[in-house]
Enzyme design. Structure first.
Site, short mmCIF file in Angstrom:
data_model
loop_
_atom_site.label_atom_id
_atom_site.label_comp_id
_atom_site.label_asym_id
_atom_site.label_seq_id
_atom_site.Cartn_x
_atom_site.Cartn_y
_atom_site.Cartn_z
N ASP A 200 1.01 -1.26 -0.02
CA ASP A 200 0.10 -0.06 -0.14
C ASP A 200 0.86 1.13 0.01
O ASP A 200 0.87 2.09 1.00
CB ASP A 200 -0.99 -0.15 1.17
CG ASP A 200 -1.90 1.09 1.25
OD1 ASP A 200 -2.08 1.65 0.25
OD2 ASP A 200 -2.32 1.65 2.18
N ASN B 85 -1.81 3.98 12.69
CA ASN B 85 -3.08 3.23 13.00
C ASN B 85 -2.61 1.69 12.80
O ASN B 85 -3.18 1.01 13.45
CB ASN B 85 -4.13 3.58 11.98
CG ASN B 85 -5.33 2.69 12.13
OD1 ASN B 85 -6.01 2.78 13.09
ND2 ASN B 85 -5.49 1.81 10.99
N GLN C 213 -2.50 -4.87 6.33
CA GLN C 213 -2.24 -3.70 7.40
C GLN C 213 -3.08 -4.27 8.75
O GLN C 213 -4.23 -3.80 8.73
CB GLN C 213 -2.74 -2.67 6.84
CG GLN C 213 -1.75 -2.09 5.51
CD GLN C 213 -2.54 -1.00 4.79
OE1 GLN C 213 -3.62 -1.01 4.36
NE2 GLN C 213 -1.95 -0.08 4.65
N ARG D 248 2.58 14.45 8.25
CA ARG D 248 1.26 14.60 7.94
C ARG D 248 0.88 13.17 8.36
O ARG D 248 1.30 12.17 8.34
CB ARG D 248 1.18 14.33 6.36
CG ARG D 248 -0.37 14.11 5.80
CD ARG D 248 -0.47 12.64 5.59
NE ARG D 248 -1.75 12.22 4.84
CZ ARG D 248 -2.23 10.85 4.63
NH1 ARG D 248 -1.30 10.01 4.98
NH2 ARG D 248 -3.01 10.88 3.89
N ASP E 63 -1.37 9.86 9.01
CA ASP E 63 -2.34 9.09 8.49
C ASP E 63 -3.57 8.58 9.39
O ASP E 63 -3.04 8.17 10.27
CB ASP E 63 -1.29 7.89 7.72
CG ASP E 63 -2.24 6.85 7.20
OD1 ASP E 63 -2.50 7.58 5.72
OD2 ASP E 63 -2.07 5.74 7.29
N LEU F 5 -7.52 4.99 15.68
CA LEU F 5 -6.85 4.53 16.30
C LEU F 5 -7.46 3.79 17.34
O LEU F 5 -6.90 2.65 17.73
CB LEU F 5 -5.58 5.48 16.97
CG LEU F 5 -4.22 5.82 16.29
CD1 LEU F 5 -4.53 5.90 14.92
CD2 LEU F 5 -3.64 7.23 17.13
N GLU G 268 -4.72 13.93 8.64
CA GLU G 268 -5.72 13.29 7.61
C GLU G 268 -6.99 12.57 8.30
O GLU G 268 -6.59 11.67 8.84
CB GLU G 268 -5.12 12.11 6.92
CG GLU G 268 -5.75 11.68 5.71
CD GLU G 268 -5.65 10.16 5.26
OE1 GLU G 268 -6.20 9.93 4.41
OE2 GLU G 268 -5.34 9.55 6.22
N HIS H 254 -2.67 11.62 -3.45
CA HIS H 254 -2.21 10.29 -3.96
C HIS H 254 -3.23 9.24 -3.71
O HIS H 254 -3.35 8.30 -4.22
CB HIS H 254 -1.07 9.73 -2.93
CG HIS H 254 -1.34 9.39 -1.74
ND1 HIS H 254 -1.50 10.58 -0.83
CD2 HIS H 254 -1.55 8.38 -1.03
CE1 HIS H 254 -1.82 10.26 0.44
NE2 HIS H 254 -1.66 8.82 0.59
N ASP H 255 -4.57 9.71 -3.24
CA ASP H 255 -5.92 8.56 -3.08
C ASP H 255 -7.08 9.24 -4.07
O ASP H 255 -6.62 10.18 -4.93
CB ASP H 255 -6.28 8.86 -1.30
CG ASP H 255 -5.37 8.12 -0.77
OD1 ASP H 255 -4.64 7.24 -0.97
OD2 ASP H 255 -5.15 8.74 0.48
C1 GLC Z 1 -4.51 6.94 4.23
C2 GLC Z 1 -3.65 7.00 3.05
C3 GLC Z 1 -3.92 5.96 2.09
C4 GLC Z 1 -3.61 4.74 2.65
C5 GLC Z 1 -4.43 4.55 3.85
C6 GLC Z 1 -4.06 3.45 4.72
O1 GLC Z 1 -5.86 7.14 3.73
O2 GLC Z 1 -3.64 8.18 2.54
O3 GLC Z 1 -3.02 6.07 0.84
O4 GLC Z 1 -3.88 3.57 1.73
O5 GLC Z 1 -4.45 5.69 4.68
O6 GLC Z 1 -2.78 3.46 5.19
#
Ligand code: GLC
Ligand code: CA
Length: 558
Positions: free
Chosen positions: A69, A111, A177, A207, A209, A214, A251, A316-317
């Site tokens: 990822d 996370n 993950q 930044r 994520d 959590l 984020e 990037h998403d």
């Molecule tokens: C966040 C990232 C994304 C990733 C996800 C899981 O949303 O921006 O790219 O896939 O977290 O880590």
């Protein structure tokens, strides 16, 4: 050696006055010809970023990872992925960036970890291992049933069966993950250690994520729980104590009421990504009606004292539609998702230029909008040259293709052969390197890159005004023009954006402060005239203007 940043880089609210630029390291520039972008590659392009006017870069995860990822699946938090470089390369990048006045943010992925991580590997093998408690296990996989599945196109449940452990483990995102268990004190301590480690090596902030997820509590959606806010207050307190001037960016892709609390009255995140606004910018443009932008901003401005919203058009998403109503989502898909391959999860996996039909005027106008709003603008690499995407690639890979530096089969990204690149180059003839590249656009009058650079240059020159949290919406009833004033200490800047495909007449009464001698800051002066207390003019299709009014000195006290 880890470097101390020049003190001037970390003073006051630096993050409110600079333009940020997001970089997936693997896709930016390959310095050693193995086909994969790397940290020395970023260092090599710092001069380019400096010329563009960027004041801070955000690097996507550069840690050791099996890359299932894009590095958001970490298997060693304390080491650089060998393909991306060494710790020395990292130190050099930070030092060279700081020398140019550019700050560096990393990505803080708290996370979850990769299921390849030794912590998870030990936990699954040995029930008596202390790492067992670092993850969430279940015999049935039925707990936390109110937690939504985010990657709903790829995962059907947040629980996956693990053969070795003989139990299910919890994951908010991909099954590769595993979520950490934040109720384990050792996990919280370890994650603070991880933050401290990279800040100690010179990062100017993170930044963060997937912030909201959590902590998990049965019977809740397990989002934005009070414990999450408490944890980030601890991280922030550590940073303020040990690394003053460093910043946290959240984020938190949530609704307005759930997003605002991440500012935590100045004790949590200095910046929060403005997810509620982003899809609305595209909707407003498609509908040629600014009202929804005005509404979202009314509900979210100003950011609480000393903090700042972080605005972005693309990242990037995917363009998320999660917090839109059904009707709005349908509208977004109808406007921008005609190609069914563009639809992913709840949103659209598209880059800026293809969403806007490769129309430079619209890309420039939307960029100017981003730069004019009260808060911190984040550019996504390649959008400044109008890069395209590849819908034939899986997941979000299509918006993460190699940066197009010049013409040619590898777009100047790498000396490796084209079939060995981390991802194939954009092939759509409207966006291919032969028409869209840094070399082709830099220094060429009227190119998108030069137009974007001009915007950044004006914004940087007028950072004092643009970094102020003040914003007054302009009343333009029935008009497709979005207008607002940014009051500053020495001048007020009036920003106007025509969201429509037609030329429009703009007429507005100006507030009492308006000085008689305004200047259009971008050389669009012929578009508008200002007479005593009123503004009148025409904006071309998708045209915009930034008008500066020097402040009239306050009358002397009687
Ligand atoms: C966040 C990232 C994304 C990733 C996800 C899981 O949303 O921006 O790219 O896939 O977290 O880590
Ligand atoms: Ca490389």
């Amino acid at each position: 050696m880890a470097s101390e940043p020049p003190p001037s880089l970390r003073t006051g609210s630096w993050f409110r006055s600079v333009v940020f630029y997001e970089i997936p390291v693997r896709s930016f520039f390959d310095s050693n010809g193995d086909g994969i972008g790397d940290l020395p590659g970023v260092t090599a392009k710092l001069d380019y970023l400096g010329r563009l006017g960027v004041g801070a870069i955000w690097l996507l995860p550069f840690y050791v990872s099996p890359w299932r990822d894009e590095g958001y699946d970490i298997s060693d938090h304390y080491a650089i992925h060998p393909k991306l470089g060494t710790v020395d390369d990292f130190d050099r990048l930070v030092e060279e960036a700081h020398r140019r006045g550019i700050r560096v943010l990393g990505d803080y992925v708290a996370n979850h970890v990769s299921t390849d991580h030794p912590w998870f590997q030990e936990a699954r093998r040995d029930r008596s291992s202390p790492y067992r408690a670092w993850f969430l296990w279940s015999d049935t996989g039925t707990e936390f049933s109110r937690v939504r599945v985010i990657f709903r196109d790829e995962e059907t449940s947040n629980w996956s069966w693990d053969e070795v452990a003989g139990q299910y483990y919890f994951h908010r995102f991909f099954a590769s993950q595993a979520d950490l268990n934040y109720d384990a004190p050792a996990v919280r301590a370890e994650m603070i250690r991880y933050a401290r480690f990279w800040l100690g090596r010179g990062l100017d902030g993170f930044r963060c994520d997937a912030v909201p997820y959590l902590f998990k509590r049965e019977g809740t959606r397990s989002q934005s729980l009070p414990e999450v806010h408490q944890f980030f207050r601890e991280v922030r307190a550590m940073m303020d104590r040990e690394f003053p001037g460093t910043v946290l960016v959240a984020e938190a892709n949530q609704s307005v009421p759930e997003t605002i609390p991440y500012f935590g009255e100045g004790r949590e995140f200095q910046m929060v990504m403005h997810f509620p606004l982003m899809p609305n910018l595209f909707l407003a443009l498609g509908e040629e009606d600014p009202r929804r932008i005005v509404h979202v901003l009314r509900a979210t401005l100003p950011a609480p004292g000393g903090t700042s919203w972080a605005y972005f058009l693309r990242n990037h998403d995917e363009v998320t539609g999660e917090h839109l109503s059904e009707d709005e989502r349908e509208m977004m898909l109808w406007l921008y998702g005609r190609d069914p391959r563009a639809v992913l999860n709840h949103g659209l996996r598209r880059r800026l230029a293809p969403m806007l039909d490769g129309d430079d005027d619209r890309v420039e106008m939307m960029t100017a909008l981003l730069l004019g709003l009260p808060g911190a603008p984040y550019l996504y690499y390649g959008d400044e040259i109008g890069m395209g995407d590849r819908l034939d690639l899986p997941d979000r890979d299509g918006v993460r293709t190699p940066m197009q530096w010049s013409e040619g089969p590898t777009a100047g990204f790498s000396t490796a052969s084209p079939d060995r690149l981390v991802r194939p180059i954009v092939s759509d003839p409207r966006f291919a390197p032969s028409v869209r590249s840094v070399a082709g656009e830099e220094g060429r009058d009227g190119s998108l890159l030069e137009r974007v650079r001009a915007l950044l240059s004006v914004r940087n020159e007028r950072a004092e005004t643009f970094s102020s949290p003040l914003y007054d919406a302009l009343e333009l009833p029935g008009s497709p023009v979005f207008g607002f004033v940014r009051p500053g200490p020495a001048e007020h800047i009036l920003c106007l954006y025509n969201l429509s495909r037609s030329e429009v007449e703009v007429q507005a009464r100006l507030p009492a402060w308006s000085a008689p001698h305004p200047t259009e800051l971008l050389g669009h002066e012929r578009r508008l005239t200002v007479t005593e207390g009123a503004l009148r003019g025409r904006l071309p299709p998708y045209g915009f203007a930034w008008v500066g009014f020097p402040r009239v000195p306050d009358p002397p006290p009687p």
